[in-house]
Motif scaffolding. Structure first.
Motif, PDB file in Angstrom:
ATOM      1  N   ALA A 155       0.808  -1.163   0.094  1.00  0.00           N
ATOM      2  CA  ALA A 155       0.004   0.201   0.071  1.00  0.00           C
ATOM      3  C   ALA A 155       0.696   1.369  -0.193  1.00  0.00           C
ATOM      4  O   ALA A 155       1.733   0.744   0.360  1.00  0.00           O
ATOM      5  CB  ALA A 155      -0.800   0.193   1.289  1.00  0.00           C
ATOM      6  N   GLY A 156       0.533   2.744  -0.537  1.00  0.00           N
ATOM      7  CA  GLY A 156       1.350   3.366  -0.649  1.00  0.00           C
ATOM      8  C   GLY A 156       0.425   4.553  -1.275  1.00  0.00           C
ATOM      9  O   GLY A 156      -0.701   4.512  -1.823  1.00  0.00           O
ATOM     10  N   PHE A 157       1.220   5.380  -1.382  1.00  0.00           N
ATOM     11  CA  PHE A 157       0.617   6.669  -2.486  1.00  0.00           C
ATOM     12  C   PHE A 157       1.974   7.527  -3.453  1.00  0.00           C
ATOM     13  O   PHE A 157       2.620   7.788  -3.199  1.00  0.00           O
ATOM     14  CB  PHE A 157       0.241   7.724  -1.391  1.00  0.00           C
ATOM     15  CG  PHE A 157       1.233   8.355  -0.563  1.00  0.00           C
ATOM     16  CD1 PHE A 157       1.447   9.904  -0.374  1.00  0.00           C
ATOM     17  CD2 PHE A 157       1.433   7.334   0.786  1.00  0.00           C
ATOM     18  CE1 PHE A 157       2.606   9.927   0.410  1.00  0.00           C
ATOM     19  CE2 PHE A 157       1.778   8.152   1.591  1.00  0.00           C
ATOM     20  CZ  PHE A 157       2.848   9.506   1.829  1.00  0.00           C
ATOM     21  N   GLY A 158       1.746   7.928  -4.258  1.00  0.00           N
ATOM     22  CA  GLY A 158       2.531   8.734  -5.025  1.00  0.00           C
ATOM     23  C   GLY A 158       1.728  10.103  -5.192  1.00  0.00           C
ATOM     24  O   GLY A 158       0.785  10.696  -5.232  1.00  0.00           O
ATOM     25  N   TYR A 159       2.896  10.654  -5.822  1.00  0.00           N
ATOM     26  CA  TYR A 159       2.722  12.097  -7.068  1.00  0.00           C
ATOM     27  C   TYR A 159       2.948  11.945  -8.319  1.00  0.00           C
ATOM     28  O   TYR A 159       4.144  11.860  -8.816  1.00  0.00           O
ATOM     29  CB  TYR A 159       2.979  13.106  -6.270  1.00  0.00           C
ATOM     30  CG  TYR A 159       2.714  14.479  -7.329  1.00  0.00           C
ATOM     31  CD1 TYR A 159       1.283  15.242  -7.106  1.00  0.00           C
ATOM     32  CD2 TYR A 159       3.186  15.175  -8.216  1.00  0.00           C
ATOM     33  CE1 TYR A 159       0.625  15.977  -7.586  1.00  0.00           C
ATOM     34  CE2 TYR A 159       3.004  16.406  -8.491  1.00  0.00           C
ATOM     35  CZ  TYR A 159       2.061  16.915  -8.456  1.00  0.00           C
ATOM     36  OH  TYR A 159       0.797  17.235  -8.924  1.00  0.00           O
ATOM     37  N   SER A 160       2.461  11.955  -9.463  1.00  0.00           N
ATOM     38  CA  SER A 160       2.644  12.153 -10.858  1.00  0.00           C
ATOM     39  C   SER A 160       3.213  13.182 -11.553  1.00  0.00           C
ATOM     40  O   SER A 160       2.427  14.418 -11.221  1.00  0.00           O
ATOM     41  CB  SER A 160       2.166  12.023 -11.668  1.00  0.00           C
ATOM     42  OG  SER A 160       2.434  11.286 -13.224  1.00  0.00           O
ATOM     43  N   PHE A 161       4.274  13.679 -11.512  1.00  0.00           N
ATOM     44  CA  PHE A 161       4.200  15.203 -12.764  1.00  0.00           C
ATOM     45  C   PHE A 161       4.637  14.850 -13.974  1.00  0.00           C
ATOM     46  O   PHE A 161       5.614  15.676 -14.590  1.00  0.00           O
ATOM     47  CB  PHE A 161       6.067  15.553 -12.089  1.00  0.00           C
ATOM     48  CG  PHE A 161       5.992  15.333 -11.049  1.00  0.00           C
ATOM     49  CD1 PHE A 161       6.315  16.986 -10.209  1.00  0.00           C
ATOM     50  CD2 PHE A 161       6.713  14.333 -10.200  1.00  0.00           C
ATOM     51  CE1 PHE A 161       6.724  17.153  -8.792  1.00  0.00           C
ATOM     52  CE2 PHE A 161       7.034  14.773  -8.590  1.00  0.00           C
ATOM     53  CZ  PHE A 161       6.908  15.713  -8.203  1.00  0.00           C
ATOM     54  N   GLY A 162       3.858  13.830 -14.978  1.00  0.00           N
ATOM     55  CA  GLY A 162       3.801  13.349 -15.592  1.00  0.00           C
ATOM     56  C   GLY A 162       4.649  12.305 -16.034  1.00  0.00           C
ATOM     57  O   GLY A 162       3.829  11.035 -15.815  1.00  0.00           O
ATOM     58  N   ASN A 163       5.499  12.274 -16.887  1.00  0.00           N
ATOM     59  CA  ASN A 163       6.729  11.068 -17.018  1.00  0.00           C
ATOM     60  C   ASN A 163       7.140  10.091 -15.246  1.00  0.00           C
ATOM     61  O   ASN A 163       7.485   9.578 -15.884  1.00  0.00           O
ATOM     62  CB  ASN A 163       7.471  10.899 -18.091  1.00  0.00           C
ATOM     63  CG  ASN A 163       7.138  11.236 -19.802  1.00  0.00           C
ATOM     64  OD1 ASN A 163       5.972  11.958 -20.520  1.00  0.00           O
ATOM     65  ND2 ASN A 163       6.324  10.145 -20.254  1.00  0.00           N
ATOM     66  N   LEU A 164       7.290  11.401 -15.247  1.00  0.00           N
ATOM     67  CA  LEU A 164       8.618  10.854 -13.712  1.00  0.00           C
ATOM     68  C   LEU A 164       7.160  10.703 -12.094  1.00  0.00           C
ATOM     69  O   LEU A 164       6.367  11.775 -12.051  1.00  0.00           O
ATOM     70  CB  LEU A 164       9.348  12.735 -13.852  1.00  0.00           C
ATOM     71  CG  LEU A 164      10.497  11.992 -13.085  1.00  0.00           C
ATOM     72  CD1 LEU A 164      11.381  11.017 -13.730  1.00  0.00           C
ATOM     73  CD2 LEU A 164      11.388  13.031 -12.345  1.00  0.00           C
ATOM     74  N   SER A 165       7.322  10.251 -11.652  1.00  0.00           N
ATOM     75  CA  SER A 165       5.935   9.966 -10.794  1.00  0.00           C
ATOM     76  C   SER A 165       7.632   9.765  -8.976  1.00  0.00           C
ATOM     77  O   SER A 165       8.439   9.209  -9.443  1.00  0.00           O
ATOM     78  CB  SER A 165       5.142   9.404 -10.610  1.00  0.00           C
ATOM     79  OG  SER A 165       5.935   8.086 -11.402  1.00  0.00           O
ATOM     80  N   LEU A 166       7.081   9.883  -8.300  1.00  0.00           N
ATOM     81  CA  LEU A 166       7.332   9.963  -6.348  1.00  0.00           C
ATOM     82  C   LEU A 166       7.119   8.829  -5.829  1.00  0.00           C
ATOM     83  O   LEU A 166       5.259   9.622  -6.007  1.00  0.00           O
ATOM     84  CB  LEU A 166       7.875  11.013  -5.694  1.00  0.00           C
ATOM     85  CG  LEU A 166       9.122  11.549  -6.794  1.00  0.00           C
ATOM     86  CD1 LEU A 166       9.080  13.164  -6.011  1.00  0.00           C
ATOM     87  CD2 LEU A 166      10.447  11.108  -6.081  1.00  0.00           C
ATOM     88  N   ARG A 167       7.015   7.801  -5.668  1.00  0.00           N
ATOM     89  CA  ARG A 167       6.440   6.675  -4.141  1.00  0.00           C
ATOM     90  C   ARG A 167       6.680   6.657  -2.944  1.00  0.00           C
ATOM     91  O   ARG A 167       8.195   6.420  -3.494  1.00  0.00           O
ATOM     92  CB  ARG A 167       5.981   5.866  -5.418  1.00  0.00           C
ATOM     93  CG  ARG A 167       5.597   5.455  -6.611  1.00  0.00           C
ATOM     94  CD  ARG A 167       5.351   4.245  -6.812  1.00  0.00           C
ATOM     95  NE  ARG A 167       4.726   4.331  -8.604  1.00  0.00           N
ATOM     96  CZ  ARG A 167       3.664   2.867  -9.221  1.00  0.00           C
ATOM     97  NH1 ARG A 167       3.758   2.244  -8.240  1.00  0.00           N
ATOM     98  NH2 ARG A 167       3.331   3.237 -10.035  1.00  0.00           N
ATOM     99  N   ALA A 168       5.636   6.761  -2.055  1.00  0.00           N
ATOM    100  CA  ALA A 168       6.254   6.028  -0.928  1.00  0.00           C
ATOM    101  C   ALA A 168       4.903   4.768  -0.525  1.00  0.00           C
ATOM    102  O   ALA A 168       4.127   5.322  -0.738  1.00  0.00           O
ATOM    103  CB  ALA A 168       6.119   7.154   0.698  1.00  0.00           C
TER     104      ALA A 168
END
Length: 197
Positions: A155-168
């Motif tokens: 389980a987790g969440f993330g933020y997409s910047f378009g082609n690039l994303s960060l996930r926790a």
């Protein structure tokens, strides 16, 4: 485990509530990701993945590699140091809640997977000589290694910047038959950077 289930439900409800429709021109996409993490004992872990998100769907299938090392010291009559090294390779199926391919925004991650898990376990003490193999300068150690099946829930969440994303992400690894005194459950946390092609 109750904390993980609560986290899972909160992520699912939050991102389901604000889930936008999937783009009409979604043809599927490949992604590659890597990151660093830890566990409840402060051990170091790192992971890599190659994923594919299916067309017109927020379901992704990912081949993953994850390595993790942890150390725990306990005090009884003697001092004991227990180290566990995990190497996990398997397949994860994740559902990306609220994700839109190559568009900016927050999203949630929930998933499950199956893996082969290699475990190296060792317990040592500088004063207790009853563990097995003698240590130079006194004390002893015992160790076991093995590879077997296991499962992973995520389980987790993330933020997409378009082609690039960060996930926790918070994967919990379950080894079906851990060797020696190694624990069969390893809750972990990993922060990952992902690029979508």
């Amino acid at each position: 485990m109750k904390v993980f289930i609560t986290l899972f439900i909160c992520i699912f409800l939050f991102f389901s509530y604000q889930n936008p429709s999937i783009a009409q021109d979604d043809n599927g996409s490949f992604s590659i990701r890597g990151g660093l993490g830890t566990d409840i004992n402060g051990g170091l872990g790192y992971g890599f993945g190659l994923g594919y998100k299916f067309p017109y769907s927020n379901f992704e299938l990912t081949a993953v590699l994850f390595a993790h090392s942890s150390e725990e010291t306990t005090e009884d009559f003697h001092t004991y140091t227990e180290t566990t090294d995990l190497f996990v390779y398997g397949i994860m199926g994740n559902y990306l809640i609220g994700y839109r391919d190559k568009m900016s925004g927050w999203f949630g991650v929930v998933g499950i997977g199956f893996a082969a898990i290699s475990v190296d376990w060792e317990e040592s003490s500088p004063t207790d000589e009853s563990l097995g193999t003698p240590l130079p300068g006194g004390g002893s150690k015992q160790s076991e290694s093995g590879t077997g099946g296991g499962s992973v829930i995520n389980a987790g969440f993330g933020y997409s910047f378009g082609n690039l994303s960060l996930r926790a992400e918070f994967p919990v690894i379950f080894a079906f038959s851990p060797p020696g005194g190694a624990t069969g459950v390893a809750p972990t946390f990993i922060a990952m950077l992902s690029y979508t092609f």
